[in-house]
Design an enzyme around this catalytic site. Structure first.
Site, PDB file in Angstrom:
ATOM      1  N   ASN A 210       6.879   5.127  -0.368  1.00 38.13           N
ATOM      2  CA  ASN A 210       8.160   4.466  -0.805  1.00 38.13           C
ATOM      3  C   ASN A 210       8.373   5.125  -1.437  1.00 38.13           C
ATOM      4  OD1 ASN A 210       6.567   3.223  -2.916  1.00 38.13           O
ATOM      5  ND2 ASN A 210       4.608   2.279  -1.215  1.00 38.13           N
ATOM      6  N   ASP A 279       2.295  -0.943   3.776  1.00 43.32           N
ATOM      7  CA  ASP A 279       1.437  -2.574   4.843  1.00 43.32           C
ATOM      8  C   ASP A 279       1.337  -1.522   5.628  1.00 43.32           C
ATOM      9  OD1 ASP A 279       2.588  -3.925   3.218  1.00 43.32           O
ATOM     10  OD2 ASP A 279       4.331  -4.325   4.365  1.00 43.32           O
ATOM     11  N   LYS A 289       0.722  20.283  12.643  1.00 37.42           N
ATOM     12  CA  LYS A 289       1.830  19.815  12.130  1.00 37.42           C
ATOM     13  C   LYS A 289       2.567  19.938  13.823  1.00 37.42           C
ATOM     14  CE  LYS A 289       6.386  21.605  10.615  1.00 37.42           C
ATOM     15  NZ  LYS A 289       7.452  22.164  10.315  1.00 37.42           N
ATOM     16  N   ASP A 306      -5.092  -5.540   2.548  1.00 36.52           N
ATOM     17  CA  ASP A 306      -4.097  -6.104   2.014  1.00 36.52           C
ATOM     18  C   ASP A 306      -5.136  -6.739   0.979  1.00 36.52           C
ATOM     19  OD1 ASP A 306      -3.434  -7.992  -0.107  1.00 36.52           O
ATOM     20  OD2 ASP A 306      -1.797  -8.519   1.212  1.00 36.52           O
ATOM     21  N   PHE A 323       2.218  -8.619  -7.989  1.00 31.35           N
ATOM     22  CA  PHE A 323       3.246  -7.860  -7.684  1.00 31.35           C
ATOM     23  C   PHE A 323       4.221  -8.011  -6.584  1.00 31.35           C
ATOM     24  CE2 PHE A 323       4.540  -5.638 -12.048  1.00 31.35           C
ATOM     25  CZ  PHE A 323       3.364  -6.617 -12.433  1.00 31.35           C
ATOM     26  N   LYS A 341      -2.041 -15.801  -0.763  1.00 31.28           N
ATOM     27  CA  LYS A 341      -3.164 -15.052  -0.593  1.00 31.28           C
ATOM     28  C   LYS A 341      -4.340 -15.197  -2.298  1.00 31.28           C
ATOM     29  CE  LYS A 341      -0.370 -10.984  -0.524  1.00 31.28           C
ATOM     30  NZ  LYS A 341      -0.119  -8.980  -0.733  1.00 31.28           N
TER      31      LYS A 341
HETATM   32  O1  C5P Z   1       2.026  -8.828   0.630  1.00 27.18           O
HETATM   33  P1  C5P Z   1       2.764  -7.381  -0.298  1.00 27.18           P
HETATM   34  O2  C5P Z   1       2.814  -6.406  -0.343  1.00 27.18           O
HETATM   35  O3  C5P Z   1       4.354  -8.029   0.042  1.00 27.18           O
HETATM   36  O4  C5P Z   1       2.750  -8.106  -1.881  1.00 27.18           O
HETATM   37  C1  C5P Z   1       2.339  -7.857  -3.331  1.00 27.18           C
HETATM   38  C2  C5P Z   1       1.326  -7.678  -3.670  1.00 27.18           C
HETATM   39  O5  C5P Z   1      -0.103  -7.254  -3.332  1.00 27.18           O
HETATM   40  C3  C5P Z   1       1.252  -6.354  -4.680  1.00 27.18           C
HETATM   41  O6  C5P Z   1       0.676  -6.834  -6.040  1.00 27.18           O
HETATM   42  C4  C5P Z   1       0.733  -5.014  -3.849  1.00 27.18           C
HETATM   43  O7  C5P Z   1      -0.221  -4.254  -5.566  1.00 27.18           O
HETATM   44  C5  C5P Z   1       0.075  -5.814  -3.316  1.00 27.18           C
HETATM   45  N1  C5P Z   1      -0.329  -5.380  -1.667  1.00 27.18           N
HETATM   46  C6  C5P Z   1      -2.500  -4.684  -2.009  1.00 27.18           C
HETATM   47  N2  C5P Z   1      -2.506  -4.328  -0.747  1.00 27.18           N
HETATM   48  C7  C5P Z   1      -2.169  -4.061   0.442  1.00 27.18           C
HETATM   49  C8  C5P Z   1      -0.257  -4.814   0.160  1.00 27.18           C
HETATM   50  C9  C5P Z   1       0.067  -5.058  -0.892  1.00 27.18           C
HETATM   51  O8  C5P Z   1      -3.066  -5.239  -3.161  1.00 27.18           O
HETATM   52  N3  C5P Z   1      -1.666  -3.602   1.492  1.00 27.18           N
END
Ligand code: C5P
Length: 405
Positions: A210, A279, A289, A306, A323, A341
């Site tokens: 991203n 995600d 490749k 997460d 964040f 969370k």
């Molecule tokens: O659920 P979302 O991805 O929008 O949440 C964002 C927050 O969760 C950010 O602080 C990001 O660093 C953290 N995050 C994480 N691990 C993931 C997805 C998001 O620590 N797999």
């Protein structure tokens, strides 16, 4: 606003059109209670007169290394010892090069060498000069020595170009000083912070990622370190220098980030998740490749752990800060995330339209905790990081008063 009362600020002014802003800077520093002495390089006097700065600071302006009278009064060694902070604004390319190489060929560079006070510089120059490899090499040297680089900002330049190189506005410079001069709020606290994007490999040459630049996370790591914390920064692939004094661990994928966080979380007081973690990752990572054959190709993806939720769910969870980068409904989604969370604080920022936080020099944040929300208005990411550090420290100490010494 009295945070500068009694502070001695040695203001260095070098030759550049932004020197006209130094008059406002000098006046505002004094309004905030600081004692200001001014050193101007010879080049600076072509842009703004010493008389202006003398009138504003209420003291003679120093510019000549060999001035018999000045050396008899507040000579350069006395000035160097007197200063709580040395602030050079604007800092020209020439002065930065001199400072980077420890030259002592004028009053300002000599005084900087003779001073043990922390040095802050606000570069101001044409954008191509700023991006030149020699200039960036000099900035690297200064950063490695712990010099604070304020800006530069992006925008219209006096030379007609548009880009990075404008001196930060006096108000932003002063806010930096104020935040730097406040008591260290997180002395001895162990902080783990994630930053940047992750890279989820599809095959040896392709991957899912991203637009996260890592700038906000790196700025926050630096500000947390300035506040006295021991900071471990776990970062995905970015093009940024590790902040001075911060222990930086580089990872690539979300799984690596999760493992590295687990390995470093046991004695952590505060965990800050700034990373834009993917995600999902491809179910398989091809060894070779993938060749184009069929008209369509389906990628099967699987959820990544997460990391933030995992840390928040630990038995002795640290204070957790997340964040939320959203393209719409920021408030709703942020509040939802805070609850789902089970974290202590969430900082939400917009990532769509003209004000997108991604890869930008500036940002704004809305903070949500159990008690409601508050807003940190748009400013440079480094200043925002300092403000956020203050907010995190305040909430951490409220949550864990027993851990304070
Ligand atoms: O659920 P979302 O991805 O929008 O949440 C964002 C927050 O969760 C950010 O602080 C990001 O660093 C953290 N995050 C994480 N691990 C993931 C997805 C998001 O620590 N797999």
């Amino acid at each position: 606003m009295e945070e500068l009362t009694g502070k001695n600020i040695l203001l260095g002014i070098t030759g550049g059109i932004a020197a006209y802003k130094s008059a406002v800077l000098c006046r505002d520093l004094i309004r905030m209670g600081a004692e200001v002495r001014v050193i101007m390089t010879e080049a600076a006097t072509h842009f703004i007169t010493p008389l202006t700065l003398q009138a504003l600071s209420g003291h003679p302006v120093h510019s000549d290394l060999f001035a018999v009278e000045a050396e008899h009064g507040m000579g350069h060694i006395k000035l160097a010892r007197w200063a709580d902070r040395v602030l050079i604004a604007p800092a020209s390319a020439q002065t930065i090069a001199r400072l980077a190489h420890g030259e002592a060929d004028n009053l300002l560079t000599t005084t900087v060498l003779a001073s043990e006070a922390p040095l802050l510089i606000a570069p101001a120059m044409n954008t191509v000069m700023w991006q030149d490899a020699a200039m960036q090499g000099n900035i690297d040297l200064m950063l490695a020595r712990g010099v604070t680089i304020l800006g530069p900002a992006s925008g219209d330049q006096a030379c007609g170009e548009d880009g990075l190189g404008r001196m930060l506005e006096p108000s932003e410079i002063i806010e930096h000083l104020q935040l730097q001069l406040q008591p260290e709020l997180l002395v001895g606290k162990n902080i783990v912070i994630t930053a940047g994007p992750t890279w989820e490999a599809i095959d040896p040459v392709r991957g899912l990622t991203n637009h996260s630049s890592g700038k906000m996370g790196f700025a926050l790591a630096s500000a947390l370190h300035d506040a006295g914390a021991n900071v471990k920064l776990i970062s995905g692939p970015v093009h940024l220098r590790p902040p001075h004094g911060v222990d930086c661990i580089n990872i690539t994928s979300a799984l690596e980030m999760a493992d590295t966080v687990k390995d470093n979380i046991s004695d952590c007081d505060i965990f800050v998740a700034v990373a834009a973690v993917a995600d999902y990752r491809p179910v398989t990572n091809a060894n070779q490749k993938i060749k184009k054959k069929a008209e369509t190709l389906t990628l099967e993806l699987v959820r990544n752990p997460d990391i933030l939720a995992m840390v928040a769910a630990l038995e002795n969870a640290p204070f957790t800060v997340g964040f939320a980068a959203e393209t719409e409904n920021i408030t709703e989604y942020a509040a939802q995330k805070l609850a789902e969370k089970r974290i202590d604080l969430i900082a939400a920022n917009p990532v769509s339209g003209d004000n997108s936080a991604f890869d930008s020099e500036s940002n704004e944040l809305t903070l949500f905790d159990r008690n409601g929300n508050s807003h940190l208005s748009r400013c440079s990411k480094s200043l925002l990081a300092q403000k956020l550090t203050k907010e995190i420290a305040q909430r951490y100490h409220e949550t864990y008063p027993a851990k304070d010494t």
